[in-house]
Design an enzyme around this catalytic site. Structure first.
Site, PDB file in Angstrom:
ATOM      1  CE  LYS A   1      -4.225  -2.080   1.668  1.00  0.00           C
ATOM      2  NZ  LYS A   1      -3.839  -3.511   1.879  1.00  0.00           N
TER       3      LYS A   1
HETATM    4  C1  LIG Z   1      -4.522  -4.584   1.315  1.00  0.00           C
HETATM    5  C2  LIG Z   1      -3.787  -5.879   1.244  1.00  0.00           C
HETATM    6  C3  LIG Z   1      -4.171  -6.919   0.365  1.00  0.00           C
HETATM    7  C4  LIG Z   1      -5.402  -6.838  -0.510  1.00  0.00           C
HETATM    8  O1  LIG Z   1      -5.297  -5.902  -1.554  1.00  0.00           O
HETATM    9  P1  LIG Z   1      -6.608  -5.407  -2.339  1.00  0.00           P
HETATM   10  O2  LIG Z   1      -6.159  -4.311  -3.222  1.00  0.00           O
HETATM   11  O3  LIG Z   1      -7.568  -4.944  -1.282  1.00  0.00           O
HETATM   12  O4  LIG Z   1      -7.139  -6.578  -3.101  1.00  0.00           O
HETATM   13  C5  LIG Z   1      -3.373  -8.058   0.305  1.00  0.00           C
HETATM   14  N1  LIG Z   1      -2.278  -8.190   1.090  1.00  0.00           N
HETATM   15  C6  LIG Z   1      -1.889  -7.222   1.959  1.00  0.00           C
HETATM   16  C7  LIG Z   1      -0.691  -7.450   2.800  1.00  0.00           C
HETATM   17  C8  LIG Z   1      -2.624  -6.039   2.066  1.00  0.00           C
HETATM   18  O5  LIG Z   1      -2.233  -5.075   2.932  1.00  0.00           O
END
Ligand SMILES: *Cc1c(COP(=O)(O)O)cnc(C)c1O
Length: 466
Positions: free
Chosen positions: A114
């Site tokens: 993220k």
């Molecule tokens: C947010 C997240 C996901 C999922 O991603 P999306 O874009 O919501 O599908 C998977 N793994 C981790 C570690 C995350 O922080």
């Protein structure tokens, strides 16, 4: 003429990039999408091979922000956004097997993918807001990773106050400390006496409520309904494909999926010209998307806690963006489907389902299989995976088809973010936090605890805005 963005539900005004950056959700409840997707020719793709991450990001993102941000400014913002990553490649690609690869997306400040979007989002916001002479308030709910990434991305933004709501006592200690130990007058951590759904409901209600902030302040969303987040994530699909032989051979990706934001960015990379065969939707026991792709029925079920909490989700908001494509941009149809979905479940038409199945496959991985996979990958490759990534590599093997080319699994988090799950896999290894977080457990925490009550939360926010 700058690129315009339209809502999946067709009843909100079209906006330019600056507009969607500041809007988040469209006024009609839909999600914003570019009216026409930029496309790269084979010659352009070849010219992009060998670019540094920042150069590539500038090249891929420039057409999306045209008319709002000039190329030199964009290059400066992008370079600055990824400067703090702890690996020189920014997004290194590691080989696991002759045709299995790992794209490491956890070298940013909060150890999850993220950071790629939120480091850039904070800088884009600050740039646009200083030009407009405005300030905004970011409000977000988090079950863990989004909150810390948003705080790290916006901590230096002069034009942004940030309020993150998390369920009191229900995020991991590492995740909580990554939020509450960041010092800054514009950062506000709010523990809500409730669960994640309560936090999310408070945020949603605040976006539709009467204005409650001081004069001139508006609310901005930072979850993955914000287009700018998706846009930033498209870049690393190109980067990884070039590292494993693209665009001369098609590549496959396996993506640990919750809200469908990350994998949807991969789908867009493909539509922008990148040769991609198979996109694997890797889910845990909260398998709304796996059920959709195998049965054509899309319907929520209660959330169950798993070892991969960032994928514990009952509705995948960004799926609406894919639906828009599967139905050829028929906004009236999407509008009706989302109304129906709010009341229960929806069934995809045969044509839409077979279109989805042409590009996507899926697998569901249990907690037990997740632990088994962490152990197996440690023994076979010497890589210690976090539980989300392990779901990705397991699904990659389940869904791989002979002769389809290299398979790249997205490593979405660092194992030290989820030490309890890694311990359960019994590898004999304890993941170690990187140096910049080594003293995380000694740092002072700052947060306020509030009741699950809209008026209380809004009064608090209005009072704390700088
Ligand atoms: C947010 C997240 C996901 C999922 O991603 P999306 O874009 O919501 O599908 C998977 N793994 C981790 C570690 C995350 O922080």
């Amino acid at each position: 003429m700058s690129l315009q963005y339209l809502s999946t539900r067709g009843q909100a005004p079209t906006l330019d990039f600056e507009g969607v950056l500041l809007a988040g959700l469209a006024k009609d409840g839909g999600l914003y999408l570019p009216q026409a997707l930029p496309h790269f020719s084979a010659a352009e793709l070849h010219a992009m091979r060998g670019m540094s991450y920042a150069e590539l990001a500038t090249t891929v993102i420039a057409p999306f922000v045209e008319g709002s941000i000039d190329r030199d400014t964009l290059e400066g913002l992008v370079t600055d956004a990824y400067r703090g990553f702890r690996h020189q490649a920014i997004a290194p690609v590691i080989q696991l097997d002759h045709d299995q690869w790992l794209l490491e997306l956890f070298h940013g400040p909060t150890l999850a993918f993220k950071d790629f979007a939120l480091q850039l989002l904070g800088r884009l916001l600050d740039h646009v807001l200083s030009r407009r002479g405005e300030k905004v308030v970011i409000m977000g709910a988090t079950s863990g990773d989004t909150g810390s990434a948003a705080i790290e991305g916006c901590r230096h933004c002069e034009h942004v106050d940030i309020f993150i709501l998390y369920p009191d006592g229900r995020v991991s200690e590492v995740q909580r400390r990554q939020m509450t130990t960041v010092a800054g007058a514009n950062i506000h951590n709010v523990a809500i006496r409730g669960n994640f759904d309560d936090c999310q409901a408070l945020v949603k209600a605040s976006f539709v409520a009467e204005p409650f902030l001081p004069e001139g302040r508006s609310l901005v969303a930072v979850n993955s309904i914000n287009w700018a987040r998706i846009m930033a994530q498209i870049v690393y699909y190109f980067y990884a494909a070039f590292a494993v032989g693209g665009p001369d051979r098609p590549v496959n990706f396996s993506v640990p999926t919750g809200n469908f934001g990350d994998i949807y960015a991969g789908y867009l990379a493909h539509r922008m010209g990148l040769p991609v065969n198979n996109l694997v939707i890797a889910t845990n026991r909260n398998d709304v998307l796996h059920r959709m792709l195998t049965t054509g029925t899309y319907g929520r079920q209660p959330i169950e806690a798993s070892l991969s909490p960032s994928m514990d989700i009952s509705i995948s908001s960004n799926f609406e963006r894919l639906l828009f494509d599967l139905y050829d941009g028929d906004a009236a149809q999407i509008n009706q489907m989302m109304v129906d979905f709010a009341l229960g479940e929806i069934c995809l038409s045969d044509a839409a389902l077979s279109r989805a199945q042409k590009r996507f496959t899926s697998a569901r991985v249990s907690d037990e299989e997740t632990c088994d996979e962490i152990r197996l990958m440690w023994e076979r490759t010497g890589q210690l995976l976090d539980p989300h990534t392990a779901i990705g590599t397991r699904a990659a093997r389940l869904c791989a088809r002979d002769g389809e080319g290299p398979m790249v699994t997205l490593a979405t988090a660092h194992p030290a973010k989820f030490p309890a799950a890694v311990a359960r896999a019994e590898t004999g290894q304890e993941p170690v936090l990187p140096d910049h977080l080594a003293d995380l457990f000694e740092r002072e925490e700052r947060f306020d605890t509030l009741d699950n009550d809209l008026a209380t939360v809004q009064a608090y926010m209005a009072n704390m805005c700088l």
